[in-house]
Design a protein around this motif. Structure first.
Motif, short mmCIF file in Angstrom:
data_model
loop_
_atom_site.label_atom_id
_atom_site.label_comp_id
_atom_site.label_asym_id
_atom_site.label_seq_id
_atom_site.Cartn_x
_atom_site.Cartn_y
_atom_site.Cartn_z
N GLY A 1 64.98 15.24 96.87
CA GLY A 1 65.94 14.93 97.93
C GLY A 1 67.38 14.85 97.47
N LYS A 2 67.60 14.35 96.25
CA LYS A 2 68.97 14.23 95.72
C LYS A 2 69.46 15.50 95.05
N LEU A 3 68.57 16.47 94.87
CA LEU A 3 68.94 17.70 94.16
C LEU A 3 69.14 18.90 95.07
N ALA B 1 55.05 18.34 106.43
CA ALA B 1 54.48 17.93 105.14
C ALA B 1 55.32 18.46 103.99
N ALA B 2 55.76 19.71 104.08
CA ALA B 2 56.60 20.30 103.03
C ALA B 2 57.94 19.58 102.94
N ALA B 3 58.53 19.25 104.09
CA ALA B 3 59.82 18.54 104.11
C ALA B 3 59.69 17.15 103.52
N LYS B 4 58.61 16.45 103.84
CA LYS B 4 58.39 15.11 103.28
C LYS B 4 58.25 15.18 101.76
N ASP B 5 57.50 16.15 101.29
CA ASP B 5 57.34 16.32 99.85
C ASP B 5 58.67 16.63 99.20
N LEU B 6 59.45 17.52 99.81
CA LEU B 6 60.75 17.91 99.27
C LEU B 6 61.66 16.69 99.09
N MET B 7 61.73 15.86 100.11
CA MET B 7 62.60 14.69 100.02
C MET B 7 62.10 13.71 98.97
N GLY B 8 60.79 13.68 98.75
CA GLY B 8 60.23 12.78 97.76
C GLY B 8 60.52 13.17 96.32
N PHE B 9 60.52 14.47 96.03
CA PHE B 9 60.70 14.86 94.63
C PHE B 9 62.07 15.46 94.34
N LEU C 1 65.37 30.45 105.25
CA LEU C 1 65.65 29.06 104.93
C LEU C 1 65.88 29.06 103.43
N ILE C 2 67.07 28.69 103.01
CA ILE C 2 67.47 28.78 101.61
C ILE C 2 67.63 27.37 101.04
N ALA C 3 66.99 27.14 99.90
CA ALA C 3 67.11 25.86 99.21
C ALA C 3 67.73 26.09 97.85
N LEU C 4 68.83 25.42 97.58
CA LEU C 4 69.47 25.46 96.26
C LEU C 4 69.25 24.11 95.60
N TYR C 5 68.69 24.14 94.40
CA TYR C 5 68.38 22.91 93.67
C TYR C 5 69.34 22.77 92.49
N ARG C 6 70.03 21.63 92.41
CA ARG C 6 70.88 21.34 91.26
C ARG C 6 70.01 21.09 90.03
N GLN C 7 70.63 21.06 88.88
CA GLN C 7 69.92 20.88 87.61
C GLN C 7 69.17 19.54 87.60
N PRO C 8 67.84 19.57 87.43
CA PRO C 8 67.09 18.31 87.34
C PRO C 8 67.20 17.71 85.95
N GLU C 9 67.00 16.42 85.86
CA GLU C 9 67.02 15.76 84.55
C GLU C 9 65.85 16.23 83.69
N ASP C 10 64.68 16.35 84.30
CA ASP C 10 63.46 16.77 83.59
C ASP C 10 62.98 18.09 84.20
N LYS C 11 63.39 19.19 83.60
CA LYS C 11 63.08 20.51 84.14
C LYS C 11 61.58 20.79 84.15
N GLU C 12 60.88 20.34 83.12
CA GLU C 12 59.44 20.58 83.04
C GLU C 12 58.70 19.86 84.18
#
Length: 102
Positions: free
Chosen positions: A89-91, A79-87, A4-15
């Motif tokens: 989801g758009k990335l 639980a992991a999927a819910k967390d992912l969409m919360g922080f 299962l591969i997740a690619l995350y685009r550049q976040p506004e706040d990397k930290e």
């Protein structure tokens, strides 16, 4: 073996992204039944020297598709999927891949 591969685009706040990913999300994902390994790659650029569209890639390894499907429908997977969409989801862009010999 499947990933299962997740690619995350550049976040506004990397930290803030890193803090949530490594302190909250990854520990949740590691609880998924059947997960053999998580490998996280921080993208550092492109071969041409520019900034990459993506910031992070996570690969979660399972024995087969049935194990992945079971993990995704488990309480831990939900639980992991819910967390992912919360922080993120758009990335995030998710894919499933089968490992093959080259």
């Amino acid at each position: 073996m499947v990933k299962l591969i997740a690619l995350y685009r550049q976040p506004e706040d990397k930290e803030a992204f890193d803090r949530h990913y490594f302190e909250t999300h990854a520990p949740l994902a590691k609880k998924m039944p059947g997960l053999q390994k998580i490998e996280v790659t921080r993208i550092s650029g492109t071969p041409m020297g520019g900034e990459a569209e993506y910031y992070l890639m996570a690969e979660m390894v399972f024995a087969d598709r049935a194990a992945l499907d079971a993990a995704m429908t488990s309480p831990e997977g939900k639980a992991a999927a819910k967390d992912l969409m919360g922080f993120a989801g758009k990335l995030v862009y998710m894919m499933i891949g089968e490992v093959v010999e080259a």
